[in-house]
Design an enzyme around this catalytic site. Sequence first.
Site, PDB file in Angstrom:
ATOM      1  N   LYS A  30      52.916  45.666  67.704  1.00 39.33           N
ATOM      2  CA  LYS A  30      53.577  44.370  67.507  1.00 39.33           C
ATOM      3  C   LYS A  30      55.084  44.553  67.326  1.00 39.33           C
ATOM      4  O   LYS A  30      55.890  43.890  67.977  1.00 39.33           O
ATOM      5  CB  LYS A  30      52.969  43.641  66.319  1.00 39.33           C
ATOM      6  CG  LYS A  30      53.584  42.261  66.079  1.00 39.33           C
ATOM      7  CD  LYS A  30      53.028  41.583  64.840  1.00 39.33           C
ATOM      8  CE  LYS A  30      51.622  41.109  65.037  1.00 39.33           C
ATOM      9  NZ  LYS A  30      51.153  40.259  63.906  1.00 39.33           N
ATOM     10  N   GLU A  78      52.884  56.269  64.508  1.00 43.17           N
ATOM     11  CA  GLU A  78      51.873  57.012  65.262  1.00 43.17           C
ATOM     12  C   GLU A  78      51.892  56.599  66.730  1.00 43.17           C
ATOM     13  O   GLU A  78      51.843  57.436  67.637  1.00 43.17           O
ATOM     14  CB  GLU A  78      50.484  56.769  64.679  1.00 43.17           C
ATOM     15  CG  GLU A  78      50.300  57.221  63.247  1.00 43.17           C
ATOM     16  CD  GLU A  78      50.507  56.096  62.246  1.00 43.17           C
ATOM     17  OE1 GLU A  78      49.932  56.177  61.141  1.00 43.17           O
ATOM     18  OE2 GLU A  78      51.245  55.133  62.570  1.00 43.17           O
ATOM     19  N   GLY A 110      46.186  42.344  63.217  1.00 44.68           N
ATOM     20  CA  GLY A 110      45.802  43.416  64.121  1.00 44.68           C
ATOM     21  C   GLY A 110      44.309  43.539  64.325  1.00 44.68           C
ATOM     22  O   GLY A 110      43.822  43.711  65.449  1.00 44.68           O
ATOM     23  N   GLU A 145      39.372  46.555  55.603  1.00 41.15           N
ATOM     24  CA  GLU A 145      40.797  46.265  55.492  1.00 41.15           C
ATOM     25  C   GLU A 145      41.018  44.823  55.055  1.00 41.15           C
ATOM     26  O   GLU A 145      42.033  44.501  54.436  1.00 41.15           O
ATOM     27  CB  GLU A 145      41.502  46.536  56.821  1.00 41.15           C
ATOM     28  CG  GLU A 145      43.019  46.541  56.711  1.00 41.15           C
ATOM     29  CD  GLU A 145      43.699  47.122  57.935  1.00 41.15           C
ATOM     30  OE1 GLU A 145      43.913  48.352  57.971  1.00 41.15           O
ATOM     31  OE2 GLU A 145      44.020  46.348  58.861  1.00 41.15           O
ATOM     32  N   LYS A 192      51.727  55.320  54.227  1.00 43.34           N
ATOM     33  CA  LYS A 192      52.637  55.417  55.363  1.00 43.34           C
ATOM     34  C   LYS A 192      54.069  55.666  54.885  1.00 43.34           C
ATOM     35  O   LYS A 192      54.800  56.456  55.482  1.00 43.34           O
ATOM     36  CB  LYS A 192      52.566  54.151  56.211  1.00 43.34           C
ATOM     37  CG  LYS A 192      51.236  53.957  56.927  1.00 43.34           C
ATOM     38  CD  LYS A 192      51.319  52.930  58.035  1.00 43.34           C
ATOM     39  CE  LYS A 192      51.602  51.550  57.532  1.00 43.34           C
ATOM     40  NZ  LYS A 192      51.530  50.519  58.600  1.00 43.34           N
TER      41      LYS A 192
END
Length: 523
Positions: A193, A199, A253, A339, A481
């Site tokens: 996006k 990654e 997502g 999630e 992250k």
Amino acid sequence: MDSADLVSALAEFPRPAHLRELFADDPERAERYVVEVADLRIDYSKHRLDDTVLARLLELAERAGVEARRDAMFAGEHVNVTEDRAVMHVALRAPRGTVMIVDGVDVVPDVHAVLGQMSEFAERVRNDNRITHVINIGIGGSDLGPAMAYRALDAYRHERIRCSFVSNVDGADIAAALGGSDPASTLFVVASKTFGTIETLTNARTARAWLVDALGEAAVADHFVAVSTNAERVAEFGIDAANMFGFWDWVGGRYSVDSAIGLSVMIAIGPENFREFLHGFHLVDEHFRTAPLAENAPVLMALLGIWYVNGFGFDTRAVLPYAEELSRFPAYLQQLDMESNGKSVRLDGSPVVGETGPIVWGEPGTNGQHAFYQLLHQGTHIVPVDFIGFATPHHPYREHHDLLMANLFAQSEALAFGRDAPDGEPYRQFDGNRPNTVILADQITPSVLGQLIALYEHVVHVQGTIWGINSYDQWGVELGKQLANEITPELTGELTGNLTGAPVAAAHDTSTNALIAWYRSRR
């Protein structure tokens, strides 16, 4: 009593009789506890459920405002409150002419404009004999959804074109996709996006270098397309802006396989089949939007999950498709569910009451029968199960399929009813009373796959509503992250501090510092 109190009270609610007794006392149970939506037949009769429990669960759904929050989502309200966004994945499969408003704008025309752009591009690729390999580079929902759907719809694939899916930053993943590929016949779809996911961009840069080494810089524009909203970064990468397919911030997502994220799937199965895929989603959307709670398949499945998580403390759920094509479906549902509802803070910022999202896992049958079914039948953990099966296979081996489906029905029966052990052989005792749902359809088609995905999407929504959490953010993936971005230069650069004789950063705990030092010494 508010919905949080009702959720807590489930732990004290009287338990129904053993499933053997429930079936013996109610000859019509197998007919009453079945719900149908589109092509799906959902048998929930083998659950620790009676009419009293069902009434209590339906009351819980009403008190929690399931209908109001559902309607708010379809109306484009910002139900993703922590990110102040609408949640409108249902617009991705709305028929042309439907009106769905987000922030004062009807988004359906934009959705169909992108679908038209995708269809035109997919047809060009399918008609271009030079392209034989499409490599989708993404991660999370930009990988799990397309990879799962591509595998599931194997029978509908273009005979010339194969697709690979690269997500892991482990170089072995991109190496396997590039190995044996011809740069001149390979098309890359980079799905991100923001076009900043580390990654995805790492893998995309490796793919770009591989292509440029073989064909030169000018080939990038012909062999790369992007699914993104960041035109500036896409152009910097060298991708033609005409080959950028957009989507919107109201698409999460893990809810995006039916958006431009599904471009590789559309190339593989063709625009017409992709439209059937979307139609399947829409059929379940309309059922969820209009069916009364007591007849609403996603609501009923969600309430069963609430009953087990909060009433019994069963903290996992297995999804077991008896279809090799759905081998990636459990992994897809892991992200969709875990999630979304792996949360410990309610919408108002207070701690949740009791437990939330279960651990979701599974493998296709009959492989799983020779792996973990021992625990399902005789273990101390009770694991509610969703079985998924089909009447007609795409392959010609009917004997195989009959045996496969016999195993599905047998496992459902054995879990529910068990069997008493012969005298003196307690290790052969099967207690049964282990709950399971059986979901059946005639065949895996694009429409049926869309129906299955939408079914579970709305299950997640209902459960999040009852738990009072936001199913549409994912702050829990951010910290790791961020720390990885800090540690990456510490593995390669000049650092200060010293532990175990090697240069290390002093910014971490002693264990992490030692791990960094170990790696640097062997790099």
